[in-house]
Enzyme design. Structure first.
Site, PDB file in Angstrom:
ATOM      1  N   ASP A   1      45.770  34.940  38.143  1.00 31.24           N
ATOM      2  CA  ASP A   1      44.957  33.723  38.051  1.00 31.24           C
ATOM      3  C   ASP A   1      43.911  33.888  36.953  1.00 31.24           C
ATOM      4  O   ASP A   1      43.540  35.008  36.598  1.00 31.24           O
ATOM      5  CB  ASP A   1      44.235  33.455  39.376  1.00 31.24           C
ATOM      6  CG  ASP A   1      45.210  33.166  40.503  1.00 31.24           C
ATOM      7  OD1 ASP A   1      46.355  32.772  40.210  1.00 31.24           O
ATOM      8  OD2 ASP A   1      44.816  33.354  41.675  1.00 31.24           O
TER       9      ASP A   1
HETATM   10  N1  URA Z   1      47.196  36.722  44.159  1.00 31.25           N
HETATM   11  C1  URA Z   1      46.286  35.779  43.853  1.00 31.25           C
HETATM   12  O1  URA Z   1      45.840  35.039  44.699  1.00 31.25           O
HETATM   13  N2  URA Z   1      45.884  35.696  42.565  1.00 31.25           N
HETATM   14  C2  URA Z   1      46.329  36.509  41.583  1.00 31.25           C
HETATM   15  O2  URA Z   1      45.899  36.384  40.431  1.00 31.25           O
HETATM   16  C3  URA Z   1      47.275  37.485  41.930  1.00 31.25           C
HETATM   17  C4  URA Z   1      47.704  37.568  43.223  1.00 31.25           C
END
Ligand code: URA
Length: 253
Positions: free
Chosen positions: A111
């Site tokens: 993310d």
């Molecule tokens: N899980 C999440 O919620 N975000 C990420 O960036 C990676 C795994």
């Protein structure tokens, strides 16, 4: 198929791929007598050479040819794991031009606000294998979570959770590293290993037990760990050993 290059190719194609110059620039360089193959000055930029056997020199410097690139990036928050984005800076914007030439792409997504280990490569088959849902390559995260993570959560993560869309997660290994009291309430420090990679998976797993991820960092993918001396926002090539770890993960699962 990863790793080994094609047999022979046009010299100007190889050198433009390596970022030495455009085809017309290379033609000029050849005219100026700046390019050598196996110790002999080149007269025609279109000659066929085998970059894995023939020694190519430009201005007296040997050109180290390769087709594949494998990078370990310590992703900072605020950049997206994409090759292009209309609004946000992408992880490719963090790369030097000489590495971008190889057209690497991120292996999977973190993310925008997540930090940590991100592999970038142009090795499509390896990336595909590492991301394949069948392979279950484990991903290790560390997080700060608002709420008191306890033994019941550990049990639920191990048993598999139902996410907001009804998806049942595979067993995941949650470990509690500590608690902190803050103005917002209790914050838990945890590590978590998951064997799949659904959208926002870690955040949604904690949401499923009534908690909120405040900070998330990926620290390992399979056996490959984020190098502890790699500053946030910086990157380097994987060592041969690290690359073998990735390849072995891929073979073992
Ligand atoms: N899980 C999440 O919620 N975000 C990420 O960036 C990676 C795994």
């Amino acid at each position: 198929m990863s790793g080994k290059g094609k047999q022979t190719q046009r010299l100007d194609k190889i050198l433009s791929h390596m970022g030495v110059g455009t085809r017309s620039e290379l033609k000029k360089m050849v005219k100026q007598g700046r390019i050598y193959v196996d110790g002999k000055v080149v007269k025609d930029s279109g000659i066929q050479v085998n970059p894995e056997i023939n020694v190519i020199e430009v201005d007296g410097e040997r050109i180290k040819y390769r087709e594949m690139i494998y990078l370990m990036l310590h992703k900072p928050p605020g950049v997206v794991s994409a090759t292009e984005d209309a609004r946000d800076k992408t992880v490719l914007d963090l790369l030097r031009k000489e590495d971008r030439i190889f057209q690497p792409f991120p292996v999977g997504r973190l993310d925008k606000d997540t930090e940590g280990l991100l592999i970038l490569t142009n090795d499509g088959p390896l990336a595909h294998e590492l991301l394949s849902p069948r392979k279950h390559v484990p991903k290790t995260y560390e997080a700060r979570v608002l709420g008191k993570v306890d033994a019941e959560d550990v049990k639920q993560f191990a048993a598999g959770l139902r996410l907001d869309d009804g998806y049942e997660t595979m067993p995941a290994e949650l470990a509690l590293l500590g608690h902190e009291e803050t103005d917002e309430g209790t914050v838990s420090l945890i590590s978590l290993i998951i064997h799949e990679g659904k959208f926002h998976q870690v955040k949604r797993m904690f949401q499923a037990v009534g908690k909120r991820v405040l900070y998330l960092k990926r620290v390992a993918m399979g056996e490959l760990k984020l190098a502890s001396d790699l500053a946030i926002g910086s990157y380097r090539e994987l060592t041969e050993e690290e690359l073998n770890l990735l390849r072995n993960d891929n073979a073992a699962n």
